[in-house]
Design an enzyme around this catalytic site. Structure first.
Site, PDB file in Angstrom:
ATOM      1  N   GLY A  52      29.113 -27.045   2.654  1.00 26.96           N
ATOM      2  CA  GLY A  52      27.979 -27.659   3.331  1.00 26.96           C
ATOM      3  C   GLY A  52      27.464 -28.865   2.576  1.00 26.96           C
ATOM      4  O   GLY A  52      27.207 -28.789   1.366  1.00 26.96           O
TER       5      GLY A  52
ATOM      6  N   ILE B 169      20.416 -28.990   2.081  1.00 26.53           N
ATOM      7  CA  ILE B 169      20.564 -28.331   0.784  1.00 26.53           C
ATOM      8  C   ILE B 169      21.791 -28.869   0.062  1.00 26.53           C
ATOM      9  O   ILE B 169      21.762 -29.082  -1.158  1.00 26.53           O
ATOM     10  CB  ILE B 169      20.673 -26.804   0.963  1.00 26.53           C
ATOM     11  CG1 ILE B 169      19.383 -26.240   1.558  1.00 26.53           C
ATOM     12  CG2 ILE B 169      20.975 -26.120  -0.361  1.00 26.53           C
ATOM     13  CD1 ILE B 169      19.436 -24.746   1.833  1.00 26.53           C
TER      14      ILE B 169
ATOM     15  N   CYS C 221      18.779 -16.786  34.984  1.00 23.47           N
ATOM     16  CA  CYS C 221      17.731 -16.901  36.000  1.00 23.47           C
ATOM     17  C   CYS C 221      16.402 -17.347  35.401  1.00 23.47           C
ATOM     18  O   CYS C 221      15.613 -18.013  36.065  1.00 23.47           O
ATOM     19  CB  CYS C 221      17.564 -15.575  36.737  1.00 23.47           C
ATOM     20  SG  CYS C 221      18.972 -15.177  37.808  1.00 23.47           S
TER      21      CYS C 221
END
Length: 663
Positions: A32, A36, A181
Site C-alpha cells: 500500500g 499511511i 428496491c
C-alpha cells in the site's frame, strides 16, 4: 562528517549499534502506497531499512494530493508504487526500493514469495486484501504489522503466528450494502440517493448496463417486493430512448428529456404504487417548467424561490470586513461552499448532463464516476440533491475524512512495533490505539492469544511444490496424510473437491480442478478432532528434472494439532434455585431414604454476657442495639448465628467454629 555518514547518526544512537547494523540487511514488504503508505515509506527509509519492496495496484488521483505528500500534480494517473519509490529514494541513497504496480492477490505472490521478507507492513484500506495478506503471513510464518485509520482514530496491531491473535481471529463487520428496491424505489437517507446517482443512474445513462436485468433477477430471487421489481423493469426499458438521445448529435434537448424521465415520469410511476406510501410521505414529481419560472412549490411551507436549499457543505458565517469604512457585498464563495436551491440543482444537472453527452458524441464509449472528474461529480451532486428533494430525505453526514496527521502518527507507531519484532522482544509488543481523547490520545493493550476457533491462524500450514498439469489430487492428498488413514474432505476455498463418500476427483489433475499456484487446498478432518491442513501450492524448483516426480512433498509431513472444542453455550434461561427441598428418590431396593429435618439451633444469652460495640464517637453500646431483629433473622436464613458473647452456648449442638469480634 559527510551527509552519507551522518544520515544514520541519530537512528544509530537510538537503536544501538547492533540493531542499527541489522537494519541494512532487513528485507521489508510494504503493501500500500496511499495515506499511511506514503508516511510509512518515508519513515522506514529514513530509519535505515535496507531493502524495501513496495507494492500497490492503485494510480494517483487528484484528491490524493492533500495528504499523500510523495506525489505532485504532474504525477496524477501514474502508478503510486513507482512514483512513491522514486520520490522516497532521494531521502536515503543507501536504501534499495523495489516498486511493484500489481495486485497483492495475484498467484505469483505465493508463500515462498512472502517468506523472502523479514517483515510485512500493511497500509491497506481494503478488507479483502488485508485478510489475504494476513493469511499469507500466517502460512509463511512472517511477522506482520497491521494498521488502519478513520478520521482522528487509528490502530496499530502486530501479528505473530502462534503468539498473537491474527487479523481474522475477531470477525470483521462486512461492508454495508443496500437492497435494490431501497436504492431505486424507497430511499430514506441521503446515502441512498447518492448510491442511486453514482452506481445506478450513471450506469444507465452513460455506462454499458442498459437494462440491469441481472440485478433485478437477483433481487427477485431474494424475495424483494415483486410489484416494485415489475415497475423497475418497466422503468429500465424506458431508459433506452433516453440513452439513444444522449448519444445522438441531432438531439439538442437530451438533458431535459433525461430530467423529465427521471424526476417526473419515474416519480409518478412510484406514486402509482399506493401501498408503498401508507406509512411515509409520498414523493413529489418535479415540474421542470414550474421550477424554471419559480412557480413550482415543492411542499407546503417552502419558499418557491429556494424550495429547501440543499448541497450546503459549509457557509461563510462572518460578514465581510469593511474596507475604507464601507461594507461591500459578501465575499465570493468557493464552488463547494455554495448553497444550491432547487433551481440551482436543476441547472447544474442539465449543464453536467450536456457536458457528459458531448463526451459520448465525441467518441467516448462509456463514462463512469470519478471523484476527480468534474463532469461526473457535478452530475452525481445534482442528481442526488434532486432525488433527495423529491423523496424528502433529511441530510445526514456520514463521511469519514482522511487526515494527514493521523496517518503520520500511526506510521510512526508502526515503525516502533516493527523494531520490537526485529529485536524479538515480543513481550514489549502492544496493540496501540489513537483515540479522540485530548487527555489520553494514545492507549495500549497487551496482545491477545490466538482464538482457538479461528479458521485462519489455527490451521496447520504446509507447502507442496508441484506441476499442477501432472499432479493428481488423490496422490497429493494421500501423500500428505502418509500412514494416517483417517477420513478427510478436501476443499479449495468454498468448493468441495472430495469427501469420504465421493472421491471422483482423485484421478483428476490439480490444474483441471483450477488448483494452481497461489491457491490453497484444505484437508479437513471429518471427525473434527484435528486441525485443518492448509496446503499452499507452489511451482517446482527451477532445477527440478523435467522427467522427475510431478510433486515434492514437504518434509516432515504436516502434523495437525488436536482442536480445542469451544465450551458448550450456557442455557438461554438458566434454572433459578427456588430453595425448596427435592422430592425423595426411591433406591434400587425400594427403600426411600429420608434425611432427618435439621433442627434450628437455639442459643441462650444473659445480660451479663452481652458484648458491646463501639460507636463512632468512642462510646460503647450493646450488641442488641447494634443489630436489629430483622438483621438477625436475615443472617440466620443465610446459615449464620449471631451470638451476643463469647460465653454463649448452642443448645444440643457440638461446639461450633466462630469468629470473635473484639470489643
Amino acid at each position: 562528517m559527510s551527509t552519507a555518514q551522518g544520515r544514520g547518526t541519530h537512528a544509530k544512537a537510538i537503536l544501538g549499534p547492533e540493531l542499527y547494523a541489522k537494519l541494512a540487511d532487513t528485507h521489508v514488504l510494504l503493501v500500500g502506497a496511499g495515506g499511511i503508505g506514503c508516511e510509512l515509506l518515508k519513515n522506514i527509509v529514513l530509519t535505515g531499512f535496507g531493502k524495501i519492496t513496495l507494492l500497490d495496484l492503485d494510480t494517483i488521483d487528484l484528491s490524493n494530493l492533500n495528504r499523500q505528500f510523495l506525489f505532485r500534480k504532474k504525477d496524477v494517473k501514474q502508478s503510486k508504487a513507482l512514483v512513491a519509490a522514486q520520490t522516497a529514494s532521494a531521502f536515503n541513497p543507501n536504501v534499495k526500493i523495489l516498486p511493484i504496480h500489481d495486485n497483492i492477490k495475484e498467484p505469483q505472490y505465493d508463500i515462498p514469495w512472502f517468506q523472502q521478507f523479514d517483515l510485512v507492513l500493511n497500509a491497506l484500506d481494503n478488507l479483502d486484501a488485508r485478510r489475504h495478506v494476513n493469511r499469507m503471513c500466517m502460512a509463511g510464518d512472517v511477522p506482520l504489522v497491521e494498521s488502519g485509520t478513520a478520521g482522528y482514530l487509528g490502530q496499530v496491531q502486530p501479528l505473530l503466528k502462534d503468539k498473537t491473535e491474527c487479523f481474522d481471529c475477531i470477525p470483521k463487520p462486512t461492508p454495508k450494502t443496500f437492497p435494490v428496491c431501497t436504492i431505486r424505489s424507497t430511499p430514506s437517507q441521503p446515502i441512498h440517493c447518492i448510491v442511486w446517482s453514482k452506481t445506478y443512474l450513471m450506469g444507465q445513462l452513460f455506462g454499458e448496463d442498459e437494462d440491469a436485468t441481472g440485478e433485478l433477477d437477483a433481487a427477485e430471487k431474494e424475495g424483494e417486493n415483486a410489484q416494485e421489481i415489475a415497475a423497475l423493469r418497466k422503468e429500465a426499458t424506458a431508459f433506452k430512448i433516453v440513452r439513444d438521445a444522449l448519444r445522438s448529435k441531432n438531439s439538442e434537448d437530451a438533458a431535459e428529456l433525461v430530467f423529465r424521465k427521471v424526476f417526473d415520469a419515474d416519480i409518478r410511476n412510484l406514486l402509482s404504487m399506493a401501498d408503498m406510501w401508507k406509512s411515509r410521505s409520498p414523493p413529489v414529481p418535479l415540474d421542470l417548467g414550474g421550477i424554471m419560472n419559480d412557480s413550482f412549490v415543492l411542499r407546503q411551507g417552502t419558499d418557491p424561490h429556494t424550495n429547501g436549499a440543499s448541497a450546503s457543505t459549509s457557509k461563510v458565517p462572518n460578514p465581510p470586513a469593511p474596507v475604507n469604512g464601507q461594507t461591500h457585498g459578501p465575499a465570493p464563495k468557493l464552488k463547494d461552499q455554495q448553497t444550491l436551491s432547487l433551481k440551482d440543482n436543476v441547472l447544474l444537472f442539465i449543464d453536467s448532463t450536456n457536458r457528459l453527452a458531448n463526451r459520448l458524441r465525441n467518441g467516448e464509449e462509456t463514462i463512469s464516476f470519478d471523484k476527480d472528474d468534474d463532469d461526473t461529480l457535478d452530475f452525481v451532486t445534482a442528481a442526488s440533491n434532486l432525488r433527495s428533494s423529491a423523496i424528502n430525505t433529511e441530510m445526514a453526514g456520514n463521511i469519514i475524512p482522511a487526515i494527514a496527521t493521523t496517518n503520520a502518527v500511526v506510521s510512526g507507531l508502526i515503525v516502533l512495533q516493527a523494531l520490537h519484532l526485529l529485536r524479538k522482544s515480543h513481550d514489549k509488543l502492544r496493540n496501540v490505539y489513537l483515540q479522540f481523547k485530548p487527555a489520553v490520545p494514545l492507549s495500549t493493550i497487551s496482545l491477545s492469544k490466538p482464538n482457538d476457533q479461528c479458521g485462519v491462524c489455527r490451521d496447520t500450514y504446509t507447502l507442496i511444490r508441484c506441476d499442477p498439469s501432472r499432479a493428481k489430487l488423490g496422490e497429493v492428498v494421500k501423500g500428505l496424510l502418509g500412514d494416517d488413514d483417517r477420513e478427510v474432505s478436501v476443499y479449495e476455498g468454498q468448493r468441495v473437491l472430495s469427501d469420504p463418500d465421493w472421491d471422483d476427483n482423485y484421478d483428476r489433475t490439480l490444474e483441471s480442478l483450477s488448483v494452481t499456484r497461489g491457491k490453497f487446498l484444505a484437508v479437513v478432518d471429518e471427525d473434527g478432532e484435528l486441525s485443518t491442513i492448509s496446503v499452499g501450492v507452489a511451482p517446482l524448483p527451477d532445477d527440478h528434472p523435467a522427467d522427475g516426480p510431478s510433486y515434492i512433498l514437504p518434509s516432515p509431513l504436516p502434523q495437525p494439532t488436536r482442536r480445542i472444542k469451544p465450551p458448550p453455550p450456557p442455557p438461554e434461561t438458566p434454572q433459578k434455585a427456588n430453595g425448596k427441598r427435592l422430592l425423595p428418590v426411591e433406591g434400587a431396593d425400594g427403600v426411600i431414604d429420608l434425611a432427618p429435618t435439621p433442627k434450628k439451633p437455639k442459643f441462650s444469652t444473659t445480660a451479663a454476657t452481652i458484648s458491646s460495640a463501639v460507636t463512632s464517637n468512642g462510646k460503647k453500646r450493646k450488641a442488641e442495639d447494634t443489630f436489629s431483629p430483622s438483621k438477625k433473622r436475615r443472617l440466620e436464613e443465610d446459615g449464620l448465628i449471631l451470638m451476643d458473647g463469647a460465653d454463649d452456648k448452642l443448645e444440643g449442638e457440638p461446639e461450633p467454629d466462630f469468629i470473635l469480634i473484639d470489643d
